[in-house]
Structure formats: structure tokens, C-alpha cells
Design a protein around this motif. Structure first.
Motif, PDB file in Angstrom:
ATOM      1  N   PRO A  81      42.605  49.564  40.778  1.00  0.00           N
ATOM      2  CA  PRO A  81      43.369  49.423  39.526  1.00  0.00           C
ATOM      3  C   PRO A  81      44.652  50.247  39.513  1.00  0.00           C
ATOM      4  CG  PRO A  81      41.414  50.774  39.168  1.00  0.00           C
ATOM      5  CD  PRO A  81      41.278  50.168  40.532  1.00  0.00           C
ATOM      6  N   ALA A  82      44.711  51.309  40.338  1.00  0.00           N
ATOM      7  CA  ALA A  82      45.935  52.108  40.409  1.00  0.00           C
ATOM      8  C   ALA A  82      47.109  51.283  40.929  1.00  0.00           C
ATOM      9  CB  ALA A  82      45.717  53.326  41.295  1.00  0.00           C
ATOM     10  N   ASN A  83      46.813  50.243  41.702  1.00  0.00           N
ATOM     11  CA  ASN A  83      47.870  49.380  42.231  1.00  0.00           C
ATOM     12  C   ASN A  83      48.059  48.103  41.416  1.00  0.00           C
ATOM     13  OD1 ASN A  83      48.930  50.305  45.136  1.00  0.00           O
ATOM     14  ND2 ASN A  83      46.809  50.934  44.908  1.00  0.00           N
ATOM     15  N   LEU A  84      47.061  47.740  40.623  1.00  0.00           N
ATOM     16  CA  LEU A  84      47.149  46.505  39.850  1.00  0.00           C
ATOM     17  C   LEU A  84      47.768  46.716  38.470  1.00  0.00           C
ATOM     18  CD1 LEU A  84      43.680  44.865  40.666  1.00  0.00           C
ATOM     19  CD2 LEU A  84      45.907  44.380  41.699  1.00  0.00           C
ATOM     20  N   TYR A  85      47.516  47.874  37.879  1.00  0.00           N
ATOM     21  CA  TYR A  85      48.002  48.151  36.521  1.00  0.00           C
ATOM     22  C   TYR A  85      49.310  48.953  36.571  1.00  0.00           C
ATOM     23  CZ  TYR A  85      43.533  46.466  34.770  1.00  0.00           C
ATOM     24  OH  TYR A  85      42.445  45.673  34.469  1.00  0.00           O
ATOM     25  N   PRO A  86      50.046  48.974  35.466  1.00  0.00           N
ATOM     26  CA  PRO A  86      51.346  49.678  35.465  1.00  0.00           C
ATOM     27  C   PRO A  86      51.209  51.183  35.593  1.00  0.00           C
ATOM     28  CG  PRO A  86      50.808  48.898  33.261  1.00  0.00           C
ATOM     29  CD  PRO A  86      49.800  48.277  34.177  1.00  0.00           C
ATOM     30  N   MET A  87      52.079  51.757  36.397  1.00  0.00           N
ATOM     31  CA  MET A  87      52.138  53.209  36.556  1.00  0.00           C
ATOM     32  C   MET A  87      53.025  53.817  35.472  1.00  0.00           C
ATOM     33  SD  MET A  87      51.265  55.918  38.375  1.00  0.00           S
ATOM     34  CE  MET A  87      50.767  55.355  40.011  1.00  0.00           C
ATOM     35  N   LEU A  88      54.111  53.102  35.114  1.00  0.00           N
ATOM     36  CA  LEU A  88      55.052  53.558  34.095  1.00  0.00           C
ATOM     37  C   LEU A  88      55.289  52.457  33.065  1.00  0.00           C
ATOM     38  CD1 LEU A  88      57.861  55.432  36.078  1.00  0.00           C
ATOM     39  CD2 LEU A  88      56.227  56.439  34.488  1.00  0.00           C
ATOM     40  N   ILE A  89      55.385  52.855  31.811  1.00  0.00           N
ATOM     41  CA  ILE A  89      55.746  51.942  30.729  1.00  0.00           C
ATOM     42  C   ILE A  89      57.036  52.460  30.114  1.00  0.00           C
ATOM     43  CG2 ILE A  89      55.048  50.921  28.539  1.00  0.00           C
ATOM     44  CD1 ILE A  89      52.145  51.402  29.340  1.00  0.00           C
ATOM     45  N   THR A  90      58.115  51.731  30.337  1.00  0.00           N
ATOM     46  CA  THR A  90      59.440  52.164  29.876  1.00  0.00           C
ATOM     47  C   THR A  90      59.878  51.339  28.669  1.00  0.00           C
ATOM     48  OG1 THR A  90      60.012  52.697  32.161  1.00  0.00           O
ATOM     49  CG2 THR A  90      61.814  52.579  30.578  1.00  0.00           C
ATOM     50  N   LYS A  91      60.309  52.032  27.635  1.00  0.00           N
ATOM     51  CA  LYS A  91      60.799  51.367  26.422  1.00  0.00           C
ATOM     52  C   LYS A  91      62.248  51.770  26.182  1.00  0.00           C
ATOM     53  CE  LYS A  91      56.263  51.179  24.165  1.00  0.00           C
ATOM     54  NZ  LYS A  91      55.466  51.580  22.969  1.00  0.00           N
ATOM     55  N   THR A  92      63.153  50.779  26.109  1.00  0.00           N
ATOM     56  CA  THR A  92      64.568  51.040  25.839  1.00  0.00           C
ATOM     57  C   THR A  92      65.038  50.103  24.729  1.00  0.00           C
ATOM     58  OG1 THR A  92      65.165  49.474  27.587  1.00  0.00           O
ATOM     59  CG2 THR A  92      65.077  51.811  28.181  1.00  0.00           C
ATOM     60  N   VAL A  93      65.465  50.678  23.625  1.00  0.00           N
ATOM     61  CA  VAL A  93      65.984  49.947  22.464  1.00  0.00           C
ATOM     62  C   VAL A  93      65.026  48.814  22.064  1.00  0.00           C
ATOM     63  CG1 VAL A  93      68.063  48.963  21.420  1.00  0.00           C
ATOM     64  CG2 VAL A  93      68.261  50.368  23.473  1.00  0.00           C
ATOM     65  N   GLY A  94      63.761  49.173  21.925  1.00  0.00           N
ATOM     66  CA  GLY A  94      62.774  48.210  21.462  1.00  0.00           C
ATOM     67  C   GLY A  94      62.205  47.297  22.525  1.00  0.00           C
ATOM     68  N   ARG A  95      62.757  47.318  23.717  1.00  0.00           N
ATOM     69  CA  ARG A  95      62.261  46.480  24.802  1.00  0.00           C
ATOM     70  C   ARG A  95      61.385  47.314  25.734  1.00  0.00           C
ATOM     71  NH1 ARG A  95      67.238  43.631  27.586  1.00  0.00           N
ATOM     72  NH2 ARG A  95      65.484  42.797  28.821  1.00  0.00           N
ATOM     73  N   ALA A  96      60.240  46.743  26.122  1.00  0.00           N
ATOM     74  CA  ALA A  96      59.298  47.464  26.983  1.00  0.00           C
ATOM     75  C   ALA A  96      59.198  46.781  28.348  1.00  0.00           C
ATOM     76  CB  ALA A  96      57.930  47.523  26.338  1.00  0.00           C
ATOM     77  N   SER A  97      59.111  47.583  29.371  1.00  0.00           N
ATOM     78  CA  SER A  97      58.916  47.063  30.729  1.00  0.00           C
ATOM     79  C   SER A  97      57.874  47.913  31.444  1.00  0.00           C
ATOM     80  CB  SER A  97      60.229  47.076  31.519  1.00  0.00           C
ATOM     81  OG  SER A  97      60.721  48.402  31.644  1.00  0.00           O
ATOM     82  N   GLU A  98      57.097  47.259  32.278  1.00  0.00           N
ATOM     83  CA  GLU A  98      56.031  47.946  32.998  1.00  0.00           C
ATOM     84  C   GLU A  98      56.280  47.840  34.504  1.00  0.00           C
ATOM     85  OE1 GLU A  98      52.510  46.005  31.731  1.00  0.00           O
ATOM     86  OE2 GLU A  98      52.478  46.943  29.739  1.00  0.00           O
TER      87      GLU A  98
END
Length: 217
Positions: free
Chosen positions: A68-85
Motif C-alpha cells: 500500500p505504500a506504493n499504491l496509495y498517495p504519499m503526498l496530498i497537495t492542495k493549492t487554491v482549492g485544488r487537490a492533487s495526490e
């Protein structure tokens, strides 16, 4: 035929042959009948008979968390309301796209090459000492020492996540939070280190005794 140099190595005197037992904690050697190390208080035994069971158990748990360490997101980044994993491999690919080749190489080596290499090396060591083989014991010992030494560097990805989380917190503008993969990766590293520590390296030298007994005079 066995050469003179090889025969000398095969006939090397071990502590157990000399009626001695070494402490795994402080390395002090005591007579075989001694049960407690007077220097550090550790329990003394010639060989840890449950060593391999614990090695395989910790390694298996470490591998289960590494998936799961490779399947799930390591970082969740949120910029101006938008999220990326970003997963580990996804983060490496993104770094390459930004031409940060050196950083991408370090992250890939520390997060993929080292953990996978450790799983393979630990499994190889645990399998090799189960029965007689033609591998030089000193070579196995060097492999074990390398696994033990390199284990600490597997945490570099977790350190990077922790630093980014601490530095990038700008409320609605930009925030970085750790994903579930960060926890799984950290646990995988810890369990792999416990697996390496559980390995009784003294069993490596038992092969010398076996080969010595089978070598014709």
C-alpha cells in the motif's frame, strides 16, 4: 581438491568449538555454561533458534505494508482549492518532468531500490543459512552488514514528507499533507529493520563447520 588457503578457512576455530559463547549485545565472550553476561546483563545462548522465524515474520509484515505504500498517495497537495495526490513512483516521474533528475534519482533509490533490495537480501540470508551451501561465509557476513547499515537511509522519503508538511502550510493558498502511504512506508521500514536485527549472524559461520566436516583429509 581443496587448496591450502581454503582449507585453513574451513578449519577456522569458532567460539562454540572453543567452548565459548559471545554476547550479541556487547560482544563479550564467556564460557559456554554462562547464562547471563556480567558486562551488560544480556542473556547468553550459542545460537538463537527462533531467529529465522522472527526474520521471516518481520520481513513478511514489512512487505505487506510496502504494497500500500506504493499504491496509495504519499503526498496530498492542495493549492487554491485544488487537490492533487502523488504516489512514490508518481512523485519520481513528476520530478523527472521538472528536470530534477538528481532528486528523482535519490528518491527512487531510497524509496524503491533500497527497500526491495533489503527484502531480497534478508530473504536470501535467511534461506542460505538453513542448509549447507557453497557460499563463502565472509561474503554472507558482508551482505548482512550492508543490509544493517543501509537500513537507516530507507527513511529518507518519510523525512522529506515531514519537512514538506512542516514548511508548506499557507492555509487556503497551499498546503501539503502526508498520505496514508507515508505511514505504511514508515512501518514497512521499521519492520524490515526489525527483521534484519532478528537475524543471528553467528549462524553464517556454522557453514564453515559443516564444510570442514565434509572435506576429505
Amino acid at each position: 581438491m581443496v587448496g591450502t588457503g581454503q582449507r585453513e578457512k574451513l578449519n577456522a576455530l569458532t567460539a562454540r568449538d572453543a567452548g565459548l559463547v559471545g554476547c550479541r549485545h556487547c560482544t563479550r565472550v564467556w564460557p559456554m555454561e554462562t547464562e547471563i553476561c556480567a558486562r551488560c546483563g544480556g542473556a547468553l545462548e550459542s545460537r538463537d533458534r527462533t531467529s529465522l522465524q522472527r526474520v521471516w515474520a518481520w520481513a513478511l509484515v514489512g512487505m505487506l505494508f510496502y504494497i500500500p505504500a506504493n499504491l496509495y498517495p504519499m503526498l496530498i497537495t492542495k493549492t487554491v482549492g485544488r487537490a492533487s495526490e502523488a504516489t512514490i513512483v508518481g512523485g519520481v516521474i513528476e520530478l523527472i518532468h521538472h528536470h530534477a533528475y538528481a532528486v528523482a534519482g535519490i528518491v527512487f533509490f531510497a524509496s524503491v531500490v533500497i527497500p526491495v533490495g533489503k527484502f531480497v537480501a534478508i530473504g536470501y540470508l535467511a534461506y542460505a543459512v538453513r542448509k549447507p551451501h557453497g557460499i563463502k561465509p565472509k561474503r554472507l557476513l558482508h551482505l548482512y552488514e550492508a543490509v544493517e547499515w543501509i537500513g537507516r537511509w530507507s527513511m529518507i522519503d518519510v523525512f522529506v514528507v515531514a519537512i514538506l508538511v512542516a514548511l508548506v502550510q499557507f492555509n487556503l493558498l497551499a498546503t501539503i499533507n502526508p498520505g496514508i502511504a507515508a505511514v505504511c512506508f514508515a512501518l514497512s521500514v521499521v519492520f524490515t529493520m526489525l527483521s534484519a536485527l532478528s537475524f543471528d549472524s553467528r549462524r553464517i559461520w556454522d557453514e564453515i563447520e559443516t564444510l570442514s566436516d565434509e572435506t576429505p583429509s
